[in-house]
Every structure is written in C-alpha cells, then in structure tokens.
Write a protein that holds these residues in place. Sequence first.
Motif, PDB file in Angstrom:
ATOM      1  N   UNK A   1      -1.253  -0.752   0.924  1.00 19.66           N
ATOM      2  CA  UNK A   1      -2.322  -1.503   0.242  1.00 19.66           C
ATOM      3  C   UNK A   1      -3.643  -1.337   0.988  1.00 19.66           C
ATOM      4  N   UNK A   2      -3.604  -1.272   2.285  1.00 22.45           N
ATOM      5  CA  UNK A   2      -4.829  -1.032   3.057  1.00 22.45           C
ATOM      6  C   UNK A   2      -5.425   0.322   2.687  1.00 22.45           C
ATOM      7  N   UNK A   3      -4.584   1.347   2.610  1.00 17.38           N
ATOM      8  CA  UNK A   3      -5.042   2.686   2.243  1.00 17.38           C
ATOM      9  C   UNK A   3      -5.542   2.714   0.801  1.00 17.38           C
ATOM     10  N   UNK A   4      -4.827   2.044  -0.096  1.00 16.26           N
ATOM     11  CA  UNK A   4      -5.187   2.042  -1.524  1.00 16.26           C
ATOM     12  C   UNK A   4      -6.569   1.436  -1.753  1.00 16.26           C
ATOM     13  N   UNK A   5      -6.951   0.462  -0.960  1.00 15.58           N
ATOM     14  CA  UNK A   5      -8.237  -0.220  -1.152  1.00 15.58           C
ATOM     15  C   UNK A   5      -9.401   0.442  -0.412  1.00 15.58           C
ATOM     16  N   UNK A   6      -9.123   1.474   0.375  1.00 10.79           N
ATOM     17  CA  UNK A   6     -10.203   2.182   1.076  1.00 10.79           C
ATOM     18  C   UNK A   6     -11.056   2.969   0.091  1.00 10.79           C
ATOM     19  N   UNK A   7     -12.251   3.261   0.494  1.00  8.08           N
ATOM     20  CA  UNK A   7     -13.103   4.122  -0.325  1.00  8.08           C
ATOM     21  C   UNK A   7     -13.978   3.335  -1.287  1.00  8.08           C
ATOM     22  N   UNK A   8     -14.528   4.066  -2.214  1.00  7.36           N
ATOM     23  CA  UNK A   8     -15.459   3.487  -3.187  1.00  7.36           C
ATOM     24  C   UNK A   8     -14.790   2.401  -4.019  1.00  7.36           C
TER      25      UNK A   8
ATOM     26  N   UNK B   1     -11.992   0.125 -10.368  1.00 10.73           N
ATOM     27  CA  UNK B   1     -10.871  -0.631 -10.933  1.00 10.73           C
ATOM     28  C   UNK B   1      -9.546  -0.037 -10.454  1.00 10.73           C
ATOM     29  N   UNK B   2      -8.611  -0.931 -10.105  1.00 11.58           N
ATOM     30  CA  UNK B   2      -7.324  -0.499  -9.582  1.00 11.58           C
ATOM     31  C   UNK B   2      -6.200  -1.324 -10.200  1.00 11.58           C
ATOM     32  N   UNK B   3      -5.013  -0.735 -10.202  1.00  8.83           N
ATOM     33  CA  UNK B   3      -3.832  -1.429 -10.725  1.00  8.83           C
ATOM     34  C   UNK B   3      -2.627  -1.074  -9.864  1.00  8.83           C
ATOM     35  N   UNK B   4      -1.800  -2.081  -9.592  1.00  5.77           N
ATOM     36  CA  UNK B   4      -0.568  -1.884  -8.833  1.00  5.77           C
ATOM     37  C   UNK B   4       0.601  -2.368  -9.690  1.00  5.77           C
ATOM     38  N   UNK B   5       1.552  -1.485  -9.947  1.00  2.90           N
ATOM     39  CA  UNK B   5       2.809  -1.845 -10.582  1.00  2.90           C
ATOM     40  C   UNK B   5       3.809  -2.020  -9.448  1.00  2.90           C
ATOM     41  N   UNK B   6       4.486  -3.173  -9.393  1.00  3.44           N
ATOM     42  CA  UNK B   6       5.357  -3.419  -8.247  1.00  3.44           C
ATOM     43  C   UNK B   6       6.558  -4.290  -8.585  1.00  3.44           C
ATOM     44  N   UNK B   7       7.616  -4.105  -7.797  1.00  7.61           N
ATOM     45  CA  UNK B   7       8.779  -4.973  -7.891  1.00  7.61           C
ATOM     46  C   UNK B   7       8.464  -6.276  -7.154  1.00  7.61           C
ATOM     47  N   UNK B   8       9.343  -7.246  -7.302  1.00 10.64           N
ATOM     48  CA  UNK B   8       9.078  -8.594  -6.813  1.00 10.64           C
ATOM     49  C   UNK B   8       8.765  -8.655  -5.323  1.00 10.64           C
TER      50      UNK B   8
ATOM     51  N   UNK C   1      -6.924   3.504 -14.762  1.00  5.14           N
ATOM     52  CA  UNK C   1      -7.550   3.094 -13.502  1.00  5.14           C
ATOM     53  C   UNK C   1      -6.823   3.797 -12.357  1.00  5.14           C
ATOM     54  N   UNK C   2      -7.323   3.623 -11.166  1.00  6.69           N
ATOM     55  CA  UNK C   2      -6.651   4.106  -9.971  1.00  6.69           C
ATOM     56  C   UNK C   2      -5.349   3.318  -9.840  1.00  6.69           C
ATOM     57  N   UNK C   3      -4.222   4.025  -9.685  1.00  6.45           N
ATOM     58  CA  UNK C   3      -2.912   3.371  -9.777  1.00  6.45           C
ATOM     59  C   UNK C   3      -2.069   3.553  -8.522  1.00  6.45           C
ATOM     60  N   UNK C   4      -1.365   2.462  -8.189  1.00 11.76           N
ATOM     61  CA  UNK C   4      -0.377   2.450  -7.110  1.00 11.76           C
ATOM     62  C   UNK C   4       0.912   1.903  -7.703  1.00 11.76           C
ATOM     63  N   UNK C   5       2.041   2.425  -7.257  1.00  8.35           N
ATOM     64  CA  UNK C   5       3.345   1.898  -7.649  1.00  8.35           C
ATOM     65  C   UNK C   5       4.115   1.580  -6.375  1.00  8.35           C
ATOM     66  N   UNK C   6       4.604   0.329  -6.268  1.00  4.46           N
ATOM     67  CA  UNK C   6       5.341  -0.116  -5.087  1.00  4.46           C
ATOM     68  C   UNK C   6       6.731  -0.587  -5.511  1.00  4.46           C
TER      69      UNK C   6
END
Length: 137
Positions: A100-107, A110-117, A35-40
């Motif tokens: 997160x605002x940028x990550x959710x822009x557009x079409x 499915x998306x996934x975010x891997x993140x620390x606490x 899926x479209x992925x973000x890591x924070x």
Amino acid sequence: RGEAITVASEPLEIVLVKNPSGFRLSLASYADHPVDTMIAINDLYADGRDMSWLWDVDFASFAERGVSLVSGLRAFDIALRLQYDNVTVQRVIPDNTEAIQEFLRGEPKPRRIFCTYTAMLAIRRELAKTYPLEAIE
C-alpha cells in the motif's frame, strides 16, 4: 462492501471481494471507471483458505490497462491468474503494508484496491496511520 477515502485530493476506493460472483459484480460495477488498480489476496481463515475461486473470475476487463500492483499472501497466485487473462501486472509485493505504501507513491490519481477481508484490514490499518478512517471491528 466498499469504501472511498481521499488521498492527496484523489479518491481511493477499497472494494471487498470474497467469492467469484462478488468479484465479478465488483468488476462490472467499476468497468466504466478505469483507475490505477491494486489487488490484495490473503488466504487466512477469515478469507477462506481455498483461493481456487479466483479462476472463476474473468479479469479481461483489466487487459487493456493492466494492474499496477498485486499483494497479499497469495500475491503470486493472483499474478499468475491475471497472466492467464492477458493482464499485465507491474509489481508483485506480497507484504500488504509495503504494497500500500508503494501503491500510493507518485502522482495523485484515482485508485482502487480489490481485496479479501484480512488484506483489507491490513491495508486499512496502514492507511489509518495517515488518513482519517472510520473504525471497523
């Protein structure tokens, strides 16, 4: 260690990562569902200050699709780490709220975010402004 919410009729999964074995297990668990992925990645006290454990994670599963966005106090560190596994990072935005605002822009997709606490808390706070999320303490 994760939750799923619906954003624009598509799933958004938030996956907590705290150490190399947990991150590796998370990556293996989701490997069949790209899926479209973000890591924070943050390194505040609650996250653990030493993020050198990121070097013990194999990110090669991202090499084909890349990572859309990395964020957090250690955004540039995770971007560098991904580069060593030949993973393309499209954007680096250290501020989790802006990211997160940028990550959710557009079409919708499915998306996934891997993140620390603490990154998860910041991301959930921003998402809660628009989407119904269960309160956590």
